[in-house]
Design a protein around this motif. Structure first.
Motif, PDB file in Angstrom:
ATOM      1  N   ALA A  13       0.844  -1.201   0.000  1.00  0.00           N
ATOM      2  CA  ALA A  13       0.000   0.000   0.000  1.00  0.00           C
ATOM      3  C   ALA A  13       0.875   1.245   0.000  1.00  0.00           C
ATOM      4  CB  ALA A  13      -0.922  -0.003   1.217  1.00  0.00           C
ATOM      5  N   PHE A  14       1.956   1.200   0.775  1.00  0.00           N
ATOM      6  CA  PHE A  14       2.909   2.304   0.801  1.00  0.00           C
ATOM      7  C   PHE A  14       3.573   2.480  -0.559  1.00  0.00           C
ATOM      8  CE2 PHE A  14       7.115   4.084   1.453  1.00  0.00           C
ATOM      9  CZ  PHE A  14       6.863   5.171   2.276  1.00  0.00           C
ATOM     10  N   ALA A  15       3.995   1.368  -1.152  1.00  0.00           N
ATOM     11  CA  ALA A  15       4.625   1.428  -2.478  1.00  0.00           C
ATOM     12  C   ALA A  15       3.670   1.990  -3.519  1.00  0.00           C
ATOM     13  CB  ALA A  15       5.100   0.037  -2.894  1.00  0.00           C
ATOM     14  N   GLY A  16       2.397   1.619  -3.423  1.00  0.00           N
ATOM     15  CA  GLY A  16       1.410   2.145  -4.356  1.00  0.00           C
ATOM     16  C   GLY A  16       1.265   3.643  -4.250  1.00  0.00           C
ATOM     17  N   HIS A  17       1.374   4.161  -3.032  1.00  0.00           N
ATOM     18  CA  HIS A  17       1.241   5.607  -2.853  1.00  0.00           C
ATOM     19  C   HIS A  17       2.412   6.364  -3.463  1.00  0.00           C
ATOM     20  CE1 HIS A  17       0.080   9.398  -1.052  1.00  0.00           C
ATOM     21  NE2 HIS A  17       1.333   9.539  -0.663  1.00  0.00           N
ATOM     22  N   ILE A  18       3.629   5.884  -3.229  1.00  0.00           N
ATOM     23  CA  ILE A  18       4.788   6.644  -3.717  1.00  0.00           C
ATOM     24  C   ILE A  18       5.092   6.371  -5.189  1.00  0.00           C
ATOM     25  CG2 ILE A  18       5.777   6.831  -1.418  1.00  0.00           C
ATOM     26  CD1 ILE A  18       7.760   4.642  -2.128  1.00  0.00           C
ATOM     27  N   TRP A  19       4.639   5.221  -5.696  1.00  0.00           N
ATOM     28  CA  TRP A  19       4.831   4.887  -7.118  1.00  0.00           C
ATOM     29  C   TRP A  19       3.501   4.457  -7.711  1.00  0.00           C
ATOM     30  CZ3 TRP A  19       8.929   1.808  -4.349  1.00  0.00           C
ATOM     31  CH2 TRP A  19      10.113   2.541  -4.238  1.00  0.00           C
ATOM     32  N   SER A  20       2.585   5.396  -7.805  1.00  0.00           N
ATOM     33  CA  SER A  20       1.218   5.087  -8.232  1.00  0.00           C
ATOM     34  C   SER A  20       1.148   4.748  -9.717  1.00  0.00           C
ATOM     35  CB  SER A  20       0.307   6.287  -7.951  1.00  0.00           C
ATOM     36  OG  SER A  20      -0.961   6.086  -8.527  1.00  0.00           O
ATOM     37  N   VAL A  21       0.545   3.602 -10.021  1.00  0.00           N
ATOM     38  CA  VAL A  21       0.357   3.219 -11.415  1.00  0.00           C
ATOM     39  C   VAL A  21      -0.601   4.180 -12.115  1.00  0.00           C
ATOM     40  CG1 VAL A  21      -1.580   1.649 -10.949  1.00  0.00           C
ATOM     41  CG2 VAL A  21      -0.098   1.238 -12.934  1.00  0.00           C
ATOM     42  N   LEU A  22      -1.459   4.838 -11.342  1.00  0.00           N
ATOM     43  CA  LEU A  22      -2.412   5.789 -11.906  1.00  0.00           C
ATOM     44  C   LEU A  22      -1.773   7.143 -12.206  1.00  0.00           C
ATOM     45  CD1 LEU A  22      -5.443   5.028  -9.544  1.00  0.00           C
ATOM     46  CD2 LEU A  22      -4.988   4.095 -11.829  1.00  0.00           C
ATOM     47  N   GLN A  23      -0.552   7.343 -11.729  1.00  0.00           N
ATOM     48  CA  GLN A  23       0.174   8.603 -11.945  1.00  0.00           C
ATOM     49  C   GLN A  23       1.507   8.350 -12.654  1.00  0.00           C
ATOM     50  OE1 GLN A  23      -0.943  11.898 -10.901  1.00  0.00           O
ATOM     51  NE2 GLN A  23      -2.799  10.655 -10.934  1.00  0.00           N
ATOM     52  N   ARG A  24       1.523   7.321 -13.500  1.00  0.00           N
ATOM     53  CA  ARG A  24       2.732   6.963 -14.242  1.00  0.00           C
ATOM     54  C   ARG A  24       3.911   6.704 -13.303  1.00  0.00           C
ATOM     55  NH1 ARG A  24       2.441  11.091 -19.492  1.00  0.00           N
ATOM     56  NH2 ARG A  24       0.367  10.403 -20.214  1.00  0.00           N
ATOM     57  N   PHE A  25       3.605   6.017 -12.213  1.00  0.00           N
ATOM     58  CA  PHE A  25       4.589   5.598 -11.210  1.00  0.00           C
ATOM     59  C   PHE A  25       5.252   6.782 -10.494  1.00  0.00           C
ATOM     60  CE2 PHE A  25       4.168   2.126 -14.250  1.00  0.00           C
ATOM     61  CZ  PHE A  25       3.757   1.115 -13.378  1.00  0.00           C
ATOM     62  N   ASN A  26       4.503   7.890 -10.417  1.00  0.00           N
ATOM     63  CA  ASN A  26       4.858   8.984  -9.526  1.00  0.00           C
ATOM     64  C   ASN A  26       3.874   8.974  -8.368  1.00  0.00           C
ATOM     65  OD1 ASN A  26       7.045  10.129 -11.033  1.00  0.00           O
ATOM     66  ND2 ASN A  26       5.526  10.873 -12.504  1.00  0.00           N
TER      67      ASN A  26
END
Length: 219
Positions: A95-108
């Motif tokens: 969940a933490f990784a998803g926040h800092i590298w969001s697939v919905l934000q091009r891994f930003n």
């Protein structure tokens, strides 16, 4: 580390679902709901609550903080209820990784502070409260959100050892390392004394060429 009792397939599913939950960019959502414009053009350009606060809208920033923390906490609590401690820790990390590298934000994404606090509260509430209290104390004293996050993260493993059973100490160390990586630019600015303080409204930076032109006109 907890004993791995859950089948690896279920842990993999937990990792995927937790990552997707963490990827929801609530900062971007709140910026759109409150009509704050493109968050990527504000301050640091990340999607966390601190950057939302730089728009000047405290309500949107508070909601971003709560929702970013809640998505991490929810992932941990659901995983723990279904699988146990091993699933909870996998959910926390992803969940933490998803926040800092969001697939919905091009891994930003954001810097991970709110989600970090959320997962720590869900994993062991005394540890989470200690991290929150540390953040509040440092932030109130120095007015630097980034410094408060760095100190809270650095002390989290110690809090785990003294306030919990120590099972999540390696997870807390991993999350701390990721927080420091995400705050690399902040650390540099803190050293230079140029880090913006909490509550300072962001002013879009001029393009490099325009800035040089203005400097030339002054000469």
């Amino acid at each position: 580390m907890p004993v791995i009792d859950t089948p690896l397939l279920w842990l993999a599913v937990t990792a995927l679902l937790s990552y997707l939950a963490g990827s929801v960019p609530f900062g971007v959502v709140m910026a759109r709901v409150f009509g704050l414009g493109d968050l990527r053009k504000v301050g640091s350009g990340n999607t966390g609550a601190t950057n939302v606060l730089r728009t000047g809208n405290k309500g949107a920033a508070a909601l971003t903080l709560l929702l970013d923390g809640a998505k991490g906490a929810a992932a941990v609590l659901i995983a723990r209820a279904l699988m146990g401690e091993d699933g909870a820790q996998v959910a926390a990390l992803f969940a933490f990784a998803g926040h800092i590298w969001s697939v919905l934000q091009r891994f930003n994404g954001g810097k991970g502070v709110a989600t970090f606090l959320g997962v720590m509260l869900a994993l062991a509430w005394p540890v989470g409260l200690a991290c929150c209290a540390t953040w509040l104390l440092v932030a109130a004293t120095t007015r630097y959100s980034s410094l408060a996050a760095l100190v809270a993260a650095a002390l989290s493993a110690i809090y785990v050892l003294f306030l919990d059973n120590g099972e999540s100490v390696w997870l807390s160390i991993a999350l701390t390392i990721l927080i420091y990586i995400r705050h690399a630019a902040n650390i540099s600015r803190l050293k230079l004394g140029t880090e913006p303080k909490i509550g300072r409204k962001s002013v879009p930076e001029a393009p490099h060429g325009e800035h040089m032109s203005k400097e030339s006109n002054r000469l």
